[in-house]
Design an enzyme around this catalytic site. Structure first.
Site, PDB file in Angstrom:
ATOM      1  N   GLN A 118       2.138  24.338  21.049  1.00 17.35           N
ATOM      2  CA  GLN A 118       1.757  25.208  19.808  1.00 17.35           C
ATOM      3  C   GLN A 118       0.793  24.169  18.832  1.00 17.35           C
ATOM      4  O   GLN A 118       1.331  23.103  18.482  1.00 17.35           O
ATOM      5  CB  GLN A 118       3.082  25.497  19.206  1.00 17.35           C
ATOM      6  N   GLY A 119      -0.292  24.723  18.656  1.00 19.91           N
ATOM      7  CA  GLY A 119      -1.437  23.777  17.666  1.00 19.91           C
ATOM      8  C   GLY A 119      -1.525  24.420  16.440  1.00 19.91           C
ATOM      9  O   GLY A 119      -2.489  25.246  16.043  1.00 19.91           O
ATOM     10  N   TYR A 120      -0.627  23.876  15.484  1.00 18.45           N
ATOM     11  CA  TYR A 120      -0.473  24.673  14.296  1.00 18.45           C
ATOM     12  C   TYR A 120      -0.608  23.559  13.119  1.00 18.45           C
ATOM     13  O   TYR A 120      -1.838  23.502  12.563  1.00 18.45           O
ATOM     14  CB  TYR A 120       0.791  25.262  14.004  1.00 18.45           C
ATOM     15  N   SER A 121       0.138  22.736  12.990  1.00 18.03           N
ATOM     16  CA  SER A 121      -0.122  21.380  12.282  1.00 18.03           C
ATOM     17  C   SER A 121      -1.215  20.653  12.181  1.00 18.03           C
ATOM     18  O   SER A 121      -1.539  20.398  13.302  1.00 18.03           O
ATOM     19  CB  SER A 121       1.236  20.703  11.888  1.00 18.03           C
ATOM     20  N   SER A 148       5.108  19.621  20.171  1.00 20.30           N
ATOM     21  CA  SER A 148       6.143  19.239  20.989  1.00 20.30           C
ATOM     22  C   SER A 148       5.550  19.200  22.377  1.00 20.30           C
ATOM     23  O   SER A 148       4.985  20.378  22.701  1.00 20.30           O
ATOM     24  CB  SER A 148       7.519  19.550  20.697  1.00 20.30           C
ATOM     25  N   GLU A 150       9.573  33.525  15.658  1.00 22.33           N
ATOM     26  CA  GLU A 150      10.567  32.386  15.631  1.00 22.33           C
ATOM     27  C   GLU A 150      11.833  32.456  15.050  1.00 22.33           C
ATOM     28  O   GLU A 150      12.786  31.812  15.354  1.00 22.33           O
ATOM     29  CB  GLU A 150       9.672  31.090  14.895  1.00 22.33           C
ATOM     30  N   ASN A 157      12.222  21.356   3.333  1.00 20.02           N
ATOM     31  CA  ASN A 157      12.847  22.151   2.381  1.00 20.02           C
ATOM     32  C   ASN A 157      12.403  22.440   0.929  1.00 20.02           C
ATOM     33  O   ASN A 157      12.769  23.653   0.538  1.00 20.02           O
ATOM     34  CB  ASN A 157      14.361  21.234   2.073  1.00 20.02           C
TER      35      ASN A 157
END
Lengths: 386, 393, 386, 393
Positions: free
Chosen positions: D131-134, D166, D247, D372
């Site tokens: 997954q290429g998000y951040s 990851s 998710e 958070n």
């Protein structure tokens, strides 16, 4: 598996809220604190909640613990001052679990008709919740049994018509535990209302001196001793947890409403991240408590249908009570803080929520008490609970 | 760095201890341990009489310079005085706003004439003061003061509303922050006024609190005559800020001894009712003891002065520390009381015990005088150089 | 009463910080974690800290516990990897409290000269701090005494030249407690360095099999049993508390620096109130820990001068250790969170502070352990401590 | 509202349980309880083989619609599957990003051709996804994406840097959010791309973590060819948001069973080493149990759907709850381990036990996927209607 309200349950909730918005608004609560008004007459007359979990065969509504939780949650939202919790939440629950079939048939219709209120007593003065704190002893008597002892902090104990008393014999063993039905005006019963920090709930001190109880007034299902009685009490614990859920949620709502209105430094204080984050944590506590309460309510229904064990009921009740009790107290405390200066004035309602939350968290087993019971299940048994 | 007291200090300790032994008795015996926060509304006349007894003994204004009639006691001596006073259960001081706030302000900023007018009456326990700072809607944000002062033929007249004024109905004087420059905003254009409470333009209305009692008030001024202005018009902010500094003086040690009395009372109950055997409560009681000790050590650092006399980090965190500690103590008290925590006395309306009152009243500690949130902003901004809050566009 | 640093103490602190900024920078710490570099040679050679609290009569610097705390605080700020704490903080402290005059005259000059490092052992494997966890037993032996047992988590135990071992006799009574001086290469001593979660501190497991100790190597002052030994250990607890104070403060500093640099949503994240409030709480913890540590240091000096009791020392040490241990762990944890994604990478240093803080909080009595000791003082005695 | 499972559900439970009994053994035995968060870097090849065994058994894509080769299992069945899988100690799923994120996205937004190209390989356990998000400096703020996609003769090419990816070095495909409209800002002008990892323009660099291991990566794209774009250019935000919804699906129940395994391991140690007799730890262990149960109840509510299908409050708080719970569990694990908590194994570099790894790795839970703090902002703004954060002037 379907963990959401049915349409009928949504309707019960909405009706309860609409009713209480009127019958238990701030003015009504404050009047009741001063001993005026009678919400109970309206509850029984207009809503019939006292009959909620009484089987249809006993002239009740035949509903279950989800519905019971719904009305208690709504009562907790508005700090309803009435013997609803004592009569329905604790009294009927104990009768459902421990009274014999004939006893239920004899006793429940009157309650369903709104003719009698109940009070449940177990704790002695200065004692903790649980059997070890049991304040009354029984022994054989002329008519059947004789009770003596003291009970403290009996919810609505000074106004109840009928008392359900948990007592031990001289061995003080769990097997000896029984529940007796005692008329409030029976010979030897002395009652005194004890003023409390939380003025929205009546508490009483009861003295029992050689009170004679007929054999028929020993709850049949309690002849087996503590486990059945504990289950009956756990059914009541869930009602209190539901009330505390309502108190937790309304505390959050009051805080959000106030901070959206109040401006400081040129903007609503609700925009300050510190208050937003407090509110977010309050919402997290509410949602966890909500799930725990309704899970416990479903477990109660399953228990009464023979589909869940007393241990499962106990675990679910303890999780609900600890979650909702902590949520109520912490949320009310934070809400008081978020109100700033007006939060600790008598005029604003938030202090009433704070006091009710603290009292409720401590009653029928504090959060620590319930966590210790959970610890016994997971740490002390031969096998962890499923 | 050393902690010990000198032999002279110890002689001073013996002196105040003996004086308290000989005086805090008889008619004053019932005042022991009374009149503290949450209990300030009790024994008003008796506590005023006690102030006069204190004054006669020379125990008022012990830290003031001698030219103003004080004893010019050292910090160590003042520490000792407050320790012994609280240890003996000395009652909440009716005079502390005059002695600890008004007087230091007058000594620092007042004219000679003002000093002569006001200081002796404070020193003799004859006149009592209250504080007019907070306003409704402004919280602790002094820059938001909206009360106005108008100069009318050389006489300043005050119009506005103050709130959270403790003991206003028992005070002779109030010091008031009001806006002297009607066009000003923020911390500019404020003045610092001395206003007699006994005049038609002053109306005191008690605020009933969570405890059911009222020691705070709203005070309404309507063209109330100010007897004096301290400093110049426009200097009010500077003077008010200095005064907030005085609040963090040695009297904090007296406050700590009150806290110690409360903790001792909780420990006594815990030992009696078995709570002292509960491992969870043992940890919390120990943590309370630990917190009070570190509060004391912080105060000792504060009083000793920083290494370079500038920013004192321990002073910056002091309010947040004690307020949070005291609120937690209230919760601990209730948990130690156990099943009895909920039950009130049966003497009249809402008859709270001392510890129940502590539980409820301590909720105000994290709010008045700058909420915990405001304190954290100040610490982060002044102590750690983090950016100020954004203002709306 | 004057609770602030003297000019000389300020100088010692500034010098220590300047030295460690070079000798214990991030690269040096990481090299030392991999077993490279030797900060200790520079500490002894350039700073002479090993001699700090050794009396001038024994060729030391004759300084006190405030100065000891200052250098340990600085060491904690930079995660100094060296036997400073083991040798000076714990070893010299125990000798100062428990070695006889002649023993001090014999042993201390060599330590002052930087010729020997020390390690103190008491805890057995899997045991708690305190006498009940003591892992070694002694009995009469050929040369005087014979020791046997196991010691775990001995700080720098694998590299120390000399071990100071707390042991009990077979009665396991507090009165029987003694301290023995044992050469690390003595017959029967097996040492193994045990890798730890915190890689900035060496720990060792020690096996003692029929180790013979001469009569002269029994510390004279320990013949009275536990109280004197406990005081000697408490002097070391203060050193560890000082280190933890440094770790707590630097964790805060790193977090503030990082959040001032890092931008999100168009502004430094340090401007977000949630992070400001976290930082404010961290500062509160630091300042409380700072006051507690230096108060304890002053109390240590007073104790060694006969002006404070062992109970006062114990109380002050426990307050310092619990305050600083909690401050270090909580601050490092918050700092890690405030670093966001990079906080849990190996590359940034904050995880090293987090690990050191956790280890330090647990060593020589966890915060809970020290609080329980405080509870004993205030709750269990006939009178509360003054 | 009812909790019980139907007899058909229970038959399904028996089926998966038996299949796991018969298959998670032999060569796969060492995989039990391995490969979870913090442990994802182990047994890569074996876990890929296990995915193929699962696929052969028909246990991949059980929730997918049948027209895409799934079993179209009900929510209750999916719950049961995840419970039983975790109860048996089923290894961390190499295929979960493909099965649980890429596939639902393709089913919802992909073309028929795309579905035919990608879904079978996922279903058969042949191709794995990441997954290429951040992006660095953007945290979890997808609107800050700076990676660019340029259309060159009908071929999209990606240039930019992703982080916290990851298993990138083990994946065949990556779905990437990149900016298709170079002048756009915020959540407009983004596209959702499918990029093969095995090409010259893709460079994967492991990030060594607090545990000393590396399962996250930085991924650098330089004119990397995107095999496909899902939806239209500019629809990337919409698709990414839907994907975040996936998710929070049934796989959370699997995660909870992993948590339960961890808690069980801690309880076992506590019973063994005496920590279970410590009243402080008993409270914390009970609270951990309570927290996990309420997490489960919240998930059941989430899966059952809200009363009106709109905002689900329990879903909004879910991430904050589990992340905080898991971090606390890590601290509890260490305190239960007691004096042994600090000691590592002695097999090679930084040999963490499972619980030590939990302690360290769980610190990332409160950070990745929205810290958070971000979660609390979202809850307050979307759940409670409190104002959005101010932006700088």
């Amino acid at each position: 598996m379907d963990f959401r309200f049915t349409d009928e349950q949504v309707m019960i909730r909405d009706t309860a809220r609409a009713f209480l918005a009127d019958a238990s608004d701030s003015a009504a609560v404050r009047a009741a604190m001063a001993g005026q008004g009678d919400a109970w007459a309206r509850v029984t007359g207009e809503m019939g909640w006292q009959a909620l979990t009484i089987p249809e065969s006993c002239e009740g509504l035949g509903l279950g613990w989800v519905e019971l939780a719904i009305v208690h949650e709504a009562a907790g939202e508005t700090l309803l001052v009435s013997p609803l919790f004592a009569t329905l939440g604790t009294g009927v629950s104990l009768l459902r679990a421990c009274a014999g079939e004939q006893q239920q048939a004899d006793w429940l219709p009157g309650i369903a008709a709104g003719e009698a209120t109940l009070g449940v007593g177990m704790q002695g003065p200065g004692k903790d919740w649980g059997l070890r704190g049991c304040g009354v002893r029984y022994r054989p008597g002329d008519a059947g049994y004789e009770l003596r002892g003291e009970l403290a902090s009996v919810v609505d104990g000074a106004i109840a018509d009928t008392l359900l008393v948990v007592a031990l014999d001289e061995t003080e063993s769990p097997e000896s535990a029984r529940v007796f039905r005692v008329a409030a005006d029976a010979q030897g019963v002395t009652r005194r209302q004890t003023p409390g920090l939380d003025q929205t709930r009546d508490l009483a001190h009861l003295q029992l001196s050689e009170v004679q109880v007929a054999e028929d007034d020993l709850l049949d299902g309690s002849r087996a001793g503590w486990p059945a009685i504990q289950a009956g009490l756990d059914l009541g614990v869930i009602a209190l947890a539901a009330e505390l859920l309502g108190t937790a949620q309304r505390s959050l709502d009051l805080a959000v409403t106030y901070t959206l209105e109040r401006e400081q430094f040129g903007r609503p204080v609700a925009g300050f991240q510190a208050l937003k984050h407090k509110a977010a944590d309050m919402m997290l506590r509410c949602e966890c408590a909500r799930s725990a309460v309704y899970y416990a309510a479903c477990t109660a229904d399953a228990f009464l249908e023979g589909q869940a064990s007393a241990a499962q009921l106990a675990e679910a009740a303890s999780i609900a009570k600890a979650s909702a009790g902590d949520a109520a107290f912490e949320n009310a405390g934070e809400a008081l803080q978020m109100h700033g200066g007006v939060g600790f004035t008598w005029e604003y309602d938030i202090h009433l929520y704070f006091k009710r939350a603290r009292a409720g968290r401590a009653q029928w087993g504090s959060s620590d008490w319930h966590r210790e019971r959970i610890a016994e299940f997971i740490l002390d048994g031969d096998e962890a609970m499923s | 760095m050393k902690l010990s007291f000198s032999p002279e200090n110890e002689a001073f300790r013996a002196e105040i201890r003996q004086w308290l032994d000989e005086n805090l008795c008889g008619e004053f015996e019932p005042l022991r341990y009374r009149g503290g926060p949450g209990d300030e509304h009790v024994f008003i006349d008796e506590r005023k009489a006690w102030e006069q007894r204190m004054a006669a003994g020379g125990w008022v204004g012990i830290g003031w310079p001698s030219q103003h009639g004080g004893r010019a006691c050292s910090i160590a001596e003042q520490v000792i005085f407050h320790e012994e006073y609280a240890r003996a259960g000395g009652p909440g001081r009716m005079g502390h706003i005059g002695e600890g706030l008004a007087a230091p302000t007058l000594i620092a900023y007042g004219s000679a004439q003002q000093q002569q007018r006001y200081l002796p009456a404070i020193l003799e326990g004859r006149e009592f003061w209250c504080q007019g700072y907070s306003e409704p809607g402004a919280g602790s944000d002094l820059a938001n003061v909206r009360s106005k002062a108008v100069c009318d033929n050389g006489v300043w007249k005050i119009t506005g509303q103050k709130v959270w004024t403790s003991l206003a109905h028992e005070a002779d004087w109030c010091f008031v922050i009001a806006r002297t420059d009607p066009g000003s905003v923020g911390n500019k254009g404020l003045g610092f006024f001395l206003v007699a409470m006994d005049q038609p333009g002053v109306d005191v209305r008690p605020i009933v609190q969570i405890t059911g009692t009222a020691e705070f008030n709203e005070v309404f001024f309507e063209n109330a005559v100010a007897a004096d202005i301290v400093g110049e018009p426009g200097e009010g902010w500077k003077i008010a800020m200095a005064l907030l500094g005085f609040e963090r003086g040695v009297s904090t040690l007296g406050q700590q001894m009150l806290f110690q009395n409360e903790l001792d009372a909780i420990v006594t109950i815990a030992r009696k009712n078995g709570a002292a055997k509960n491992p969870l409560l043992r940890q919390r009681l120990a943590q309370a003891h630990l917190g009070l000790r570190t509060m004391r050590y912080n105060a000792m650092r504060m009083l000793s002065g920083g290494e370079d006399g500038s920013l004192q980090r321990e002073a910056l965190v002091y309010k947040l520390h004690w307020a949070t500690w005291h609120r937690d103590l209230g919760e601990l008290a209730m948990d130690v009381l156990g099943p009895d925590a909920e039950l009130l006395g049966e003497n009249g309306d809402y008859d709270l015990s001392r510890l129940q009152s502590l539980f409820l009243f301590s909720r105000s500690d994290t709010i008045y005088g700058g909420t915990n949130q405001i304190q954290r902003n100040i610490i982060a901004e002044r102590g750690l150089g983090m950016p100020r809050e954004l203002r709306p566009r």
